[in-house]
Design a protein around this motif. Sequence first.
Motif, PDB file in Angstrom:
ATOM      1  N   ALA A 159      -0.107   3.451  10.949  1.00 18.12           N
ATOM      2  CA  ALA A 159      -1.518   3.833  11.053  1.00 18.12           C
ATOM      3  C   ALA A 159      -2.105   4.140   9.680  1.00 18.12           C
ATOM      4  O   ALA A 159      -3.251   3.780   9.395  1.00 18.12           O
ATOM      5  CB  ALA A 159      -1.667   5.039  11.983  1.00 18.12           C
ATOM      6  N   ILE A 160      -1.331   4.798   8.825  1.00 17.35           N
ATOM      7  CA  ILE A 160      -1.797   5.073   7.467  1.00 17.35           C
ATOM      8  C   ILE A 160      -2.035   3.754   6.739  1.00 17.35           C
ATOM      9  O   ILE A 160      -3.072   3.565   6.099  1.00 17.35           O
ATOM     10  CB  ILE A 160      -0.789   5.952   6.702  1.00 17.35           C
ATOM     11  CG1 ILE A 160      -0.767   7.360   7.291  1.00 17.35           C
ATOM     12  CG2 ILE A 160      -1.118   5.996   5.209  1.00 17.35           C
ATOM     13  CD1 ILE A 160       0.358   8.239   6.756  1.00 17.35           C
ATOM     14  N   GLU A 161      -1.093   2.835   6.836  1.00 18.19           N
ATOM     15  CA  GLU A 161      -1.223   1.533   6.165  1.00 18.19           C
ATOM     16  C   GLU A 161      -2.465   0.797   6.649  1.00 18.19           C
ATOM     17  O   GLU A 161      -3.211   0.217   5.863  1.00 18.19           O
ATOM     18  CB  GLU A 161       0.033   0.682   6.390  1.00 18.19           C
ATOM     19  CG  GLU A 161       0.040  -0.622   5.644  1.00 18.19           C
ATOM     20  CD  GLU A 161      -0.634  -1.752   6.386  1.00 18.19           C
ATOM     21  OE1 GLU A 161      -1.178  -2.660   5.715  1.00 18.19           O
ATOM     22  OE2 GLU A 161      -0.626  -1.744   7.627  1.00 18.19           O
ATOM     23  N   ALA A 162      -2.726   0.819   7.950  1.00 14.59           N
ATOM     24  CA  ALA A 162      -3.877   0.112   8.512  1.00 14.59           C
ATOM     25  C   ALA A 162      -5.198   0.715   8.029  1.00 14.59           C
ATOM     26  O   ALA A 162      -6.201   0.008   7.916  1.00 14.59           O
ATOM     27  CB  ALA A 162      -3.808   0.147  10.038  1.00 14.59           C
ATOM     28  N   GLU A 163      -5.184   1.992   7.728  1.00 14.06           N
ATOM     29  CA  GLU A 163      -6.396   2.693   7.323  1.00 14.06           C
ATOM     30  C   GLU A 163      -6.733   2.499   5.836  1.00 14.06           C
ATOM     31  O   GLU A 163      -7.887   2.629   5.439  1.00 14.06           O
ATOM     32  CB  GLU A 163      -6.180   4.182   7.604  1.00 14.06           C
ATOM     33  CG  GLU A 163      -7.403   5.022   7.609  1.00 14.06           C
ATOM     34  CD  GLU A 163      -7.083   6.427   8.084  1.00 14.06           C
ATOM     35  OE1 GLU A 163      -7.205   6.674   9.298  1.00 14.06           O
ATOM     36  OE2 GLU A 163      -6.698   7.261   7.247  1.00 14.06           O
ATOM     37  N   LEU A 164      -5.739   2.182   5.033  1.00 19.77           N
ATOM     38  CA  LEU A 164      -5.946   2.061   3.586  1.00 19.77           C
ATOM     39  C   LEU A 164      -6.527   0.700   3.216  1.00 19.77           C
ATOM     40  O   LEU A 164      -6.208  -0.309   3.848  1.00 19.77           O
ATOM     41  CB  LEU A 164      -4.620   2.267   2.851  1.00 19.77           C
ATOM     42  CG  LEU A 164      -4.004   3.654   2.985  1.00 19.77           C
ATOM     43  CD1 LEU A 164      -2.619   3.674   2.359  1.00 19.77           C
ATOM     44  CD2 LEU A 164      -4.904   4.697   2.343  1.00 19.77           C
ATOM     45  N   ARG A 204      -4.562  12.999  12.265  1.00 22.95           N
ATOM     46  CA  ARG A 204      -4.701  12.791  13.707  1.00 22.95           C
ATOM     47  C   ARG A 204      -3.338  12.706  14.407  1.00 22.95           C
ATOM     48  O   ARG A 204      -3.131  13.295  15.461  1.00 22.95           O
ATOM     49  CB  ARG A 204      -5.517  11.524  13.958  1.00 22.95           C
ATOM     50  CG  ARG A 204      -5.812  11.229  15.411  1.00 22.95           C
ATOM     51  CD  ARG A 204      -6.674   9.977  15.584  1.00 22.95           C
ATOM     52  NE  ARG A 204      -5.965   8.774  15.186  1.00 22.95           N
ATOM     53  CZ  ARG A 204      -6.190   8.052  14.074  1.00 22.95           C
ATOM     54  NH1 ARG A 204      -7.127   8.425  13.233  1.00 22.95           N
ATOM     55  NH2 ARG A 204      -5.507   6.969  13.800  1.00 22.95           N
ATOM     56  N   LYS A 226       0.848  -1.186   0.000  1.00 20.19           N
ATOM     57  CA  LYS A 226       0.000   0.000   0.000  1.00 20.19           C
ATOM     58  C   LYS A 226       0.888   1.241   0.000  1.00 20.19           C
ATOM     59  O   LYS A 226       1.849   1.323   0.763  1.00 20.19           O
ATOM     60  CB  LYS A 226      -0.885   0.034   1.245  1.00 20.19           C
ATOM     61  CG  LYS A 226      -1.830  -1.155   1.370  1.00 20.19           C
ATOM     62  CD  LYS A 226      -2.573  -1.079   2.683  1.00 20.19           C
ATOM     63  CE  LYS A 226      -3.408  -2.322   2.935  1.00 20.19           C
ATOM     64  NZ  LYS A 226      -4.080  -2.238   4.259  1.00 20.19           N
ATOM     65  N   THR A 247      -4.482  11.039   4.873  1.00 20.71           N
ATOM     66  CA  THR A 247      -5.503  10.190   5.492  1.00 20.71           C
ATOM     67  C   THR A 247      -5.891  10.767   6.849  1.00 20.71           C
ATOM     68  O   THR A 247      -5.232  11.671   7.367  1.00 20.71           O
ATOM     69  CB  THR A 247      -4.984   8.757   5.702  1.00 20.71           C
ATOM     70  OG1 THR A 247      -3.895   8.806   6.651  1.00 20.71           O
ATOM     71  CG2 THR A 247      -4.513   8.115   4.408  1.00 20.71           C
ATOM     72  N   GLU A 248      -6.946  10.210   7.430  1.00 21.79           N
ATOM     73  CA  GLU A 248      -7.355  10.630   8.776  1.00 21.79           C
ATOM     74  C   GLU A 248      -6.256  10.334   9.791  1.00 21.79           C
ATOM     75  O   GLU A 248      -6.027  11.113  10.709  1.00 21.79           O
ATOM     76  CB  GLU A 248      -8.658   9.936   9.166  1.00 21.79           C
ATOM     77  CG  GLU A 248      -9.857  10.435   8.398  1.00 21.79           C
ATOM     78  CD  GLU A 248     -11.146   9.737   8.804  1.00 21.79           C
ATOM     79  OE1 GLU A 248     -11.207   9.164   9.910  1.00 21.79           O
ATOM     80  OE2 GLU A 248     -12.104   9.790   8.007  1.00 21.79           O
ATOM     81  N   ALA A 249      -5.573   9.202   9.625  1.00 26.54           N
ATOM     82  CA  ALA A 249      -4.494   8.844  10.557  1.00 26.54           C
ATOM     83  C   ALA A 249      -3.373   9.875  10.501  1.00 26.54           C
ATOM     84  O   ALA A 249      -2.835  10.273  11.533  1.00 26.54           O
ATOM     85  CB  ALA A 249      -3.959   7.453  10.236  1.00 26.54           C
TER      86      ALA A 249
END
Length: 114
Positions: free
Chosen positions: A93-98, A57, A37, A52-54
């Motif tokens: 966190a970005i990776e987890a959100e995508l 945040r 990703k 992203t939101e992450a």
Amino acid sequence: MASDIGFVEYVIEQSQLAARLGHKRLFGEFALYLNEKVVAFVCDNSLFLKNTEAAARLAPDCPMLPPYPMAKPHPMANALLDEPDLLRKVLLAIEAELPAPKPRAPSKRTKARR
């Protein structure tokens, strides 16, 4: 101005994600990949996070700038290079959100060989 591979390697080193964080050349610049990703870009030897939101945040103080002409603004995260633990946390966190990447269709060459 194209980015230097040395800067990309420095970003990867600072992230403390080693081989998990890969890179691919992209029009003279680089995309950074975590689990296939795209999580960030290196443009003009600056680190830009995927917007992203992450990212908003966890790195709210990063200025929003376009990584290249005519691009939408992304968080420019050079300041995080001095905070490796936070950089790693933000990238994870970005990776987890995508969403998971879509499977690639077989190339025409692959189909012709069958």
